[in-house]
Design an enzyme around this catalytic site. Structure first.
Site, short mmCIF file in Angstrom:
data_model
loop_
_atom_site.label_atom_id
_atom_site.label_comp_id
_atom_site.label_asym_id
_atom_site.label_seq_id
_atom_site.Cartn_x
_atom_site.Cartn_y
_atom_site.Cartn_z
N TYR A 62 0.86 -1.20 0.00
CA TYR A 62 0.00 0.00 0.00
C TYR A 62 0.89 1.24 0.00
CZ TYR A 62 -4.48 -2.37 1.09
OH TYR A 62 -5.62 -3.15 1.06
N1 LIG Z 1 -8.12 -6.71 0.09
C1 LIG Z 1 -8.18 -5.84 -0.89
O1 LIG Z 1 -7.92 -6.16 -2.05
C2 LIG Z 1 -8.59 -4.42 -0.60
C3 LIG Z 1 -9.00 -3.58 -1.66
C4 LIG Z 1 -9.40 -2.28 -1.35
C5 LIG Z 1 -9.37 -1.83 -0.04
N2 LIG Z 1 -8.95 -2.66 0.97
C6 LIG Z 1 -8.92 -2.18 2.38
O2 LIG Z 1 -10.17 -1.61 2.72
C7 LIG Z 1 -9.99 -0.26 3.18
C8 LIG Z 1 -11.19 0.55 2.81
O3 LIG Z 1 -11.44 0.47 1.40
P1 LIG Z 1 -11.89 1.76 0.58
O4 LIG Z 1 -10.90 2.86 0.79
O5 LIG Z 1 -12.15 1.34 -0.81
O6 LIG Z 1 -13.25 2.14 1.36
P2 LIG Z 1 -14.51 3.00 0.97
O7 LIG Z 1 -15.10 3.44 2.26
O8 LIG Z 1 -15.40 2.28 0.03
O9 LIG Z 1 -13.92 4.27 0.18
C9 LIG Z 1 -13.14 5.20 0.84
C10 LIG Z 1 -13.15 6.53 0.09
O10 LIG Z 1 -14.45 7.10 0.10
C11 LIG Z 1 -14.38 8.48 0.41
N3 LIG Z 1 -15.03 8.65 1.72
C12 LIG Z 1 -14.89 7.85 2.82
N4 LIG Z 1 -15.66 8.30 3.82
C13 LIG Z 1 -16.29 9.40 3.36
C14 LIG Z 1 -17.22 10.29 3.92
N5 LIG Z 1 -17.64 10.13 5.16
N6 LIG Z 1 -17.67 11.32 3.15
C15 LIG Z 1 -17.25 11.49 1.89
N7 LIG Z 1 -16.36 10.67 1.29
C16 LIG Z 1 -15.88 9.64 2.01
C17 LIG Z 1 -12.91 8.86 0.40
O11 LIG Z 1 -12.58 9.20 -0.95
P3 LIG Z 1 -12.18 10.67 -1.42
O12 LIG Z 1 -10.71 10.68 -1.45
O13 LIG Z 1 -12.77 10.79 -2.80
O14 LIG Z 1 -12.76 11.67 -0.45
C18 LIG Z 1 -12.25 7.54 0.77
O15 LIG Z 1 -10.93 7.41 0.31
C19 LIG Z 1 -8.65 0.18 2.59
O16 LIG Z 1 -8.02 1.19 3.35
C20 LIG Z 1 -7.86 -1.12 2.65
O17 LIG Z 1 -7.33 -1.29 3.96
C21 LIG Z 1 -8.58 -3.94 0.71
#
Ligand SMILES: NC(=O)c1ccc[n+]([C@@H]2O[C@H](COP(=O)([O-])OP(=O)(O)OC[C@H]3O[C@@H](n4cnc5c(N)ncnc54)[C@H](OP(=O)(O)O)[C@@H]3O)[C@@H](O)[C@H]2O)c1
Length: 354
Positions: A62
């Site tokens: 990451y």
């Molecule tokens: N195993 C895997 O292959 C895999 C893949 C993906 C993720 N993950 C893990 O899962 C975690 C979470 O995944 P994800 O980042 O995709 O989660 P997500 O919650 O679906 O998306 C997060 C993004 O949504 C926006 N956001 C989050 N909260 C918000 C709010 N309250 N209001 C407005 N916008 C908001 C932000 O983007 P903006 O920058 O646009 O504001 C943030 O970067 C990662 O950190 C990682 O540890 C694992």
């Protein structure tokens, strides 16, 4: 139902106690074009831990290693009370075929690299990050078990793999007396529900806790995208948000926006934010152990932690379920049909297994 981060849940068929919302550390570092600088990442970590959170998710690659390095620095004073989860298999050196993949050489080298980056002498949870359809699973399971016996890894788990293979791996681990897989990390949210076909029922049957990633579909469920984004092209410079990435991977579709609209309506009804409703839908799902929060700013994290306080009425839950419902397809639809029930069970009365 848990309403605080320190009302713990057990991870799969293990005794490990984890918070009902994990903190995703993929936003620690800005190397991917979106994410938080060190000071902001520190605030995310502190806020999560101050609220009682103990479960943090990262991966060796990451933000090109920055995520693990920052997490290691932040976690130093309270290492023992945290459950640090990391992952291996993505290439650590582009062009070097054995610097990634699920095989033994990559497994051992990746674990050593993660231990160094996290500045710790053990990993609480190690995930196989991405299945490659190539490595013999006995090699993987035996390697994982060796690392557990060496004390470098406490629990092992898997992400991004088909249900048939995870199920087979768990059966082999059980029969050989090797460390079982205790968690399954998959994309699961109101827009991506394919896990309901086989992955989630398999995990329940085989003793793996389900850890949904991208619970807000990369931010699409927060309501910040509109129909104008359907035709927008992912060009220009990064503005530090996920937008360019989301457009690039085709995350903004007409169907996704329709589901986000229903989330918004339910949020208005509850006096909550769409992010809280989207997250709460995974958090309150009986098949789920702990969704992983993705937050780029402390304000987003604060908002998302509010999901812990959201409870749905049966009608609201039905509306959300219906908005993102998928056809399960064969054999699920056929097995659930009245004709098949009658043919296999007649009027037999069997109580559901707990
Ligand atoms: N195993 C895997 O292959 C895999 C893949 C993906 C993720 N993950 C893990 O899962 C975690 C979470 O995944 P994800 O980042 O995709 O989660 P997500 O919650 O679906 O998306 C997060 C993004 O949504 C926006 N956001 C989050 N909260 C918000 C709010 N309250 N209001 C407005 N916008 C908001 C932000 O983007 P903006 O920058 O646009 O504001 C943030 O970067 C990662 O950190 C990682 O540890 C694992």
């Amino acid at each position: 139902m848990s309403h605080t981060l320190d009302t713990y849940r057990l991870l799969g068929r293990s005794g490990l106690r984890v918070s009902p919302l994990a903190l995703g550390a993929a936003t620690f570092g800005t190397e991917w074009g979106w994410g938080a600088e060190q000071d902001e990442a520190r605030k995310l970590f502190d806020l999560y831990v101050e609220r009682g959170g103990n479960f943090i998710d990262t991966a060796g690659t990451y933000t090109n290693g920055t995520s693990e390095r920052l997490l290691g620095r932040f976690a130093r004073d309270r290492r023992e009370s945290l459950v640090l989860a990391t992952k291996y298999t993505t290439l650590r050196r582009p062009g070097d075929p054995n610097s990634g993949g699920p095989h033994r050489k990559s497994l051992f080298a990746s674990v050593e690299a993660s231990l160094r980056q996290l500045n710790t002498d053990y990993l609480d949870l190690l995930y196989l990050h991405v299945w490659d359809f190539t490595t013999p699973v006995e090699e993987i399971l035996r390697g994982m078990d060796d690392l557990v016996r060496q004390g470098k890894v406490l629990y092992v788990a898997i992400s991004n793999a088909p249900a048939w293979q995870v199920s087979r791996m768990q059966a082999i681990a059980d029969l050989r007396g090797w460390s079982p897989l205790v968690a399954l990390e998959i994309e699961y949210n109101l827009i991506e529900r394919a896990g309901e076909r086989d992955l989630i029922p398999m995990a329940r049957e085989m003793g793996l806790g389900v850890i949904p990633y991208s619970p807000l579909a990369g931010g699409v469920l927060t309501g910040k995208y509109s129909r104008a984004d359907l035709t927008a092209t992912p060009t220009g410079t990064d503005d530090g948000t996920r937008k360019r990435f989301n457009l690039g991977v085709g995350a903004v579709t007409a169907r996704a926006l329709e589901i986000a609209e229903v989330v918004k309506e339910v949020a208005t009804e509850l006096g909550r934010t769409p992010a809280q409703v989207g997250l709460a839908w995974t958090l309150r799902n009986p098949g789920v152990t702990a969704p992983i929060i993705g937050a780029r700013t402390p304000a987003q994290l604060e908002d998302n932690l509010g999901a812990l306080e959201v409870d749905f009425t049966a009608r609201q839950l039905a509306r959300l379920d219906e908005a993102g419902a998928i056809r399960l397809g064969f054999p699920h639809d056929m097995l659930a049909s009245d004709r098949m029930r009658a043919e296999t069970r007649g009027d037999l009365k069997i109580e559901a297994r707990q």
